[in-house]
Design an enzyme around this catalytic site. Structure first.
Site, short mmCIF file in Angstrom:
data_model
loop_
_atom_site.label_atom_id
_atom_site.label_comp_id
_atom_site.label_asym_id
_atom_site.label_seq_id
_atom_site.Cartn_x
_atom_site.Cartn_y
_atom_site.Cartn_z
N VAL A 187 0.90 -1.37 -0.10
CA VAL A 187 0.18 -0.08 -0.23
C VAL A 187 0.67 1.14 0.29
N ILE A 188 2.13 1.45 0.78
CA ILE A 188 2.93 2.51 1.25
C ILE A 188 3.25 2.62 -0.65
N VAL A 241 16.03 -7.91 -3.86
CA VAL A 241 17.15 -7.18 -4.01
C VAL A 241 17.99 -7.24 -2.92
N GLY A 274 7.12 -3.23 4.44
CA GLY A 274 6.42 -3.45 5.73
C GLY A 274 6.57 -2.79 7.25
N ARG A 275 5.67 -3.13 8.70
CA ARG A 275 5.81 -2.40 9.19
C ARG A 275 5.80 -3.34 10.65
N ASP A 315 -1.66 -1.73 16.29
CA ASP A 315 -0.57 -2.22 15.00
C ASP A 315 0.36 -3.54 15.48
N ALA A 323 -6.00 2.39 10.73
CA ALA A 323 -6.32 3.03 11.59
C ALA A 323 -7.57 2.58 11.87
N HIS A 447 -29.51 9.70 -8.38
CA HIS A 447 -29.03 9.99 -10.08
C HIS A 447 -28.63 11.27 -10.23
P1 FAD Z 1 -0.16 4.63 16.07
O1 FAD Z 1 -0.57 5.11 14.96
O2 FAD Z 1 1.92 4.00 15.65
O3 FAD Z 1 0.00 5.21 17.56
C1 FAD Z 1 1.26 4.49 18.33
C2 FAD Z 1 1.75 5.98 19.58
O4 FAD Z 1 2.26 5.30 20.13
C3 FAD Z 1 2.61 6.39 18.38
O5 FAD Z 1 2.73 7.68 18.90
C4 FAD Z 1 4.10 6.24 19.70
O6 FAD Z 1 5.14 7.34 19.69
C5 FAD Z 1 3.16 5.66 21.38
N1 FAD Z 1 3.91 4.62 21.31
C6 FAD Z 1 4.92 3.70 21.51
N2 FAD Z 1 5.36 3.14 22.43
C7 FAD Z 1 5.32 4.05 23.42
C8 FAD Z 1 5.79 3.58 24.44
N3 FAD Z 1 6.15 2.28 25.08
N4 FAD Z 1 5.48 4.31 25.83
C9 FAD Z 1 5.23 5.71 25.31
N5 FAD Z 1 4.16 5.85 23.98
C10 FAD Z 1 4.52 4.69 23.41
N6 FAD Z 1 -4.19 3.20 7.68
C11 FAD Z 1 -5.59 3.42 7.87
O7 FAD Z 1 -6.82 2.91 7.66
N7 FAD Z 1 -5.65 4.50 6.38
C12 FAD Z 1 -4.26 4.64 5.94
O8 FAD Z 1 -4.50 5.64 4.70
C13 FAD Z 1 -3.27 4.43 6.43
N8 FAD Z 1 -1.97 5.43 5.47
C14 FAD Z 1 -1.08 4.81 5.98
C15 FAD Z 1 -0.06 5.49 4.99
C16 FAD Z 1 1.18 5.81 5.72
C17 FAD Z 1 2.87 6.66 5.14
C18 FAD Z 1 1.78 4.48 7.24
C19 FAD Z 1 3.03 4.66 7.78
C20 FAD Z 1 0.37 4.40 7.23
C21 FAD Z 1 -0.49 4.49 7.15
N9 FAD Z 1 -1.49 3.57 7.69
C22 FAD Z 1 -3.24 3.81 7.23
C23 FAD Z 1 -1.72 2.83 9.23
C24 FAD Z 1 -1.79 3.33 10.25
O9 FAD Z 1 -1.21 4.49 10.34
C25 FAD Z 1 -1.50 2.56 11.04
O10 FAD Z 1 -2.87 1.09 11.04
C26 FAD Z 1 -2.51 2.83 12.77
O11 FAD Z 1 -1.50 4.47 13.24
C27 FAD Z 1 -2.18 2.55 13.89
O12 FAD Z 1 -2.75 2.90 14.70
P2 FAD Z 1 -1.81 2.48 16.31
O13 FAD Z 1 -2.79 3.32 17.24
O14 FAD Z 1 -2.47 1.23 16.60
O15 FAD Z 1 -0.23 2.67 15.90
P1 NAD Z 2 3.00 -4.18 2.93
O1 NAD Z 2 2.91 -4.96 3.60
O2 NAD Z 2 1.52 -3.82 2.27
O3 NAD Z 2 3.38 -4.10 1.80
C1 NAD Z 2 4.84 -4.37 1.58
C2 NAD Z 2 5.64 -4.98 0.32
O4 NAD Z 2 6.80 -5.39 1.00
C3 NAD Z 2 4.89 -6.41 0.14
O5 NAD Z 2 4.43 -6.68 -1.13
C4 NAD Z 2 6.24 -7.63 -0.04
O6 NAD Z 2 5.84 -8.43 -0.39
C5 NAD Z 2 6.91 -6.47 -0.47
N1 NAD Z 2 8.01 -6.95 0.34
C6 NAD Z 2 8.86 -7.16 1.56
N2 NAD Z 2 10.14 -7.18 1.80
C7 NAD Z 2 10.47 -7.21 0.63
C8 NAD Z 2 12.18 -7.28 -0.34
N3 NAD Z 2 13.10 -7.54 0.43
N4 NAD Z 2 12.27 -6.55 -1.62
C9 NAD Z 2 11.22 -6.32 -1.87
N5 NAD Z 2 9.93 -6.73 -1.88
C10 NAD Z 2 9.83 -7.08 -0.26
O7 NAD Z 2 3.72 -2.78 3.90
P2 NAD Z 2 3.51 -1.49 3.40
O8 NAD Z 2 3.51 -0.92 1.95
O9 NAD Z 2 4.86 -0.89 3.87
O10 NAD Z 2 2.35 -0.76 4.24
C11 NAD Z 2 2.40 -0.82 6.36
C12 NAD Z 2 1.32 -1.27 6.76
O11 NAD Z 2 0.48 -0.13 6.74
C13 NAD Z 2 0.01 -1.79 6.07
O12 NAD Z 2 0.09 -3.02 6.19
C14 NAD Z 2 -0.89 -1.15 5.40
O13 NAD Z 2 -2.03 -1.93 6.07
C15 NAD Z 2 -0.38 0.27 6.43
N6 NAD Z 2 -0.79 1.57 5.66
C16 NAD Z 2 -2.01 1.34 5.25
C17 NAD Z 2 -2.26 1.81 4.28
C18 NAD Z 2 -3.87 2.57 3.92
O14 NAD Z 2 -4.89 2.02 4.70
N7 NAD Z 2 -4.05 3.19 2.87
C19 NAD Z 2 -1.28 2.97 3.75
C20 NAD Z 2 -0.17 3.20 3.92
C21 NAD Z 2 -0.23 2.11 4.36
#
Ligand code: FAD
Ligand code: NAD
Length: 473
Positions: A187-188, A241, A274-275, A315, A323, A447
């Site tokens: 997705v990213i 890679v 991935g994350r 997460d 989210a 519509h």
């Molecule tokens: P997080 O948002 O990661 O928040 C965790 C918080 O805990 C952080 O602020 C961190 O600093 C804090 N923390 C961690 N450990 C500690 C500790 N020990 N003490 C105190 N604080 C701590 N999801 C969607 O649904 N739609 C999208 O469009 C989407 N787009 C994305 C785009 C990108 C580029 C990325 C990277 C992610 C995207 N996601 C999207 C995924 C989404 O951001 C996450 O699924 C979501 O933020 C997870 O929420 P969370 O509260 O579990 O964790």
């Molecule tokens: P992802 O798991 O969606 O995709 C990672 C991709 O990298 C996979 O296709 C995997 O096969 C590939 N990959 C892994 N290791 C590799 C390697 N060594 N070489 C080449 N390819 C490799 O992870 P992401 O895109 O990093 O996103 C992380 C998380 O953030 C996702 O779980 C997603 O749900 C969340 N996110 C969500 C949204 C949204 O909801 N629109 C947007 C951005 C991120």
């Protein structure tokens, strides 16, 4: 003594904290990341370096590319638009700070205590919080872990935050890279690849797997791959890679493809593979809680851990890293703490990829159902046959409704096309109420709207679509 301490202020944590307080529970939320004033930077990944900034750049870059490529289709002649990246980034940063400050306001309004520092769980009733100058132990009846996730790093392409970056770095480029490499077509990779490609980068995406978007409907995944290649994202599958060498202003990326050693030179490389869950230094070794081999905290369907009164959501636990899934888990958990009987409809968590067109789905794919031996029927409708989609110049893609063969209950909705996210959301509502394809067919849709495509696809399930030929039964 608190009733609930929430660790993390992302969409899982801040939503859980607000709901807990609404339910009359004495609540604190601990956040370790700091803002410029040394206080907590609230909002987690989603608001600061995830959903919100990425959607801001997706929107800005879409307008730019529309002005260049499509305004003239509407008879609007403009000179070539000039890109001001710093203004685009400023706009994004302003939206982020507006929303993150909004959480602070919501905490105050809901009487959630904010605590700044790193949280560590000592036992089921004690959390230690360490900040730059102090350390304090807080007592609580319940702990909700919402510590979220961070980008996975790979040793073959180490992040240097100059020309090899993760998603956070890719949201803050100061200029448009001429050549951009991305590792991972998840997705990213697709969303950020779209942003920079629209702004002018030549983008190559290297994906290790041989399958593109394995979690999506097969036909949609195939169409999406073709469309994105057409848009200029050069997505290469089966590319492993092997190294990424940063030399002056260039990154030399080597990879293996079908036994061949290949190489590309790019100006910037984004690693999006991935994350991983955030559990570093979170658990005292005597607290009784453990993490699994991948660092996730094991939980059951109610997000209960193996230690009573310690819960984990978002997460940092199993399931999609989204989210809305994180927030709903947060709400479920605090409602259960308050004695209510909340539960999560895990089958109905929608997914969206915010590219253009959008890709979205909910429920089962045909492949899932075939594997489970469940008989089904499908109805599809192309956006090319939607009047509203055509008026907007958005006639590519289609929507598919899948229903149980005998009961007609909707089991999945999959779309690739204009406003796919919002249309699939209507499918989620229908499925939440156990609707059949016939129920959707009997519902009145305004519509002309693109949502009418959902209406037609639902009618097509039973051979009753009006604006396309139906399959012979
Ligand atoms: P997080 O948002 O990661 O928040 C965790 C918080 O805990 C952080 O602020 C961190 O600093 C804090 N923390 C961690 N450990 C500690 C500790 N020990 N003490 C105190 N604080 C701590 N999801 C969607 O649904 N739609 C999208 O469009 C989407 N787009 C994305 C785009 C990108 C580029 C990325 C990277 C992610 C995207 N996601 C999207 C995924 C989404 O951001 C996450 O699924 C979501 O933020 C997870 O929420 P969370 O509260 O579990 O964790
Ligand atoms: P992802 O798991 O969606 O995709 C990672 C991709 O990298 C996979 O296709 C995997 O096969 C590939 N990959 C892994 N290791 C590799 C390697 N060594 N070489 C080449 N390819 C490799 O992870 P992401 O895109 O990093 O996103 C992380 C998380 O953030 C996702 O779980 C997603 O749900 C969340 N996110 C969500 C949204 C949204 O909801 N629109 C947007 C951005 C991120």
């Amino acid at each position: 003594m608190y009733d609930v301490i929430v660790i993390g202020s992302g969409p899982a944590g801040y939503v859980a904290a607000i709901r807990a307080s609404q339910l009359g529970l004495k609540t604190a939320c601990i956040e370790e990341s700091s803002n410029a004033n040394g206080a907590s930077q609230l909002g987690g990944t989603c608001l600061n370096v995830g959903c919100i900034p990425s959607k801001s750049l997706l929107d800005s870059s879409h307008r730019y590319s529309d002005a260049i490529n499509h305004f003239s289709d509407h008879g609007i002649e403009v000179n070539k638009p000039k890109l001001n990246i710093s203004k685009m980034m400023e706009r994004k940063d302003k939206i982020v700070s507006q929303l993150t400050m909004g959480i602070s306001g919501l905490f105050k309004a809901n009487k959630v205590t904010q605590i700044h520092g790193h949280a560590k769980i000592i036992d089921q009733n004690h959390v230690e919080v360490t900040s730059a100058d102090s350390s304090e132990v807080h007592e609580t009846k319940n702990i909700v872990i919402a510590s979220g996730s961070s980008p996975i790093n790979i040793s073959v392409a180490e992040i240097n935050n100059k020309n090899i970056v993760d998603s956070t770095g890719a949201l803050a480029f100061e200029s448009v890279p001429k050549k951009l490499g991305i590792i991972g077509s998840g997705v990213i990779g697709l969303e950020l690849g779209s942003v920079w490609s629209r702004l002018g980068s030549e983008v190559t995406v290297l994906e290790a797997m041989d399958e593109f978007l394995p979690m999506a409907d097969k036909r949609i995944a195939n169409d999406v791959l073709k469309e994105f290649n057409k848009q200029g994202l050069n997505i290469k599958l089966e590319c492993k890679v092997t190294s990424a060498l940063s030399e002056n202003k260039t990154v030399i990326v080597t990879y293996e493809n079908n036994g061949n050693h290949c190489e590309i030179k790019v100006d910037k490389l984004i690693v999006a593979v991935g994350r991983k869950p955030n559990t570093d230094n979170l658990l005292d070794k005597n607290c009784g809680l453990s993490v699994d081999d991948n660092g996730f905290i094991p939980v059951n369907d109610f997000c209960e851990t193996n230690v009573q009164n310690i819960w984990a959501v978002g997460d940092v636990v199993r399931g999609p890293m989204l989210a809305h899934k994180a927030s709903e888990e947060g709400i479920m958990v605090v409602e259960r703490i308050a004695g209510k009987h909340a539960e999560m409809a895990y089958d109905l968590v929608p997914s969206v990829i915010y590219t253009h067109p959008e890709v979205a789905w909910v429920g089962k794919t045909e492949e899932d159902l075939t594997e489970a031996g469940i008989e089904f029927k499908t109805g599809s409708f192309p956006f090319a046959a939607s009047g509203r989609a055509l008026t907007s110049g958005e006639g590519s893609g289609f929507i598919k409704v899948i229903a149980d063969k005998k009961t007609d209950t909707i089991l999945g909705v999959h779309a690739f096309g204009p406003s796919a996210a919002d249309i699939v959301q209507q499918g989620v509502i229908a499925m939440e109420f156990g609707a059949s394809a016939e129920d959707l067919g009997l519902t009145i849709f305004s519509h002309p709207t693109v949502s009418e495509a959902l209406h037609e696809a639902a009618m097509a399930v039973n051979g009753q679509a009006i604006h396309i030929g139906n399959k012979k039964k």
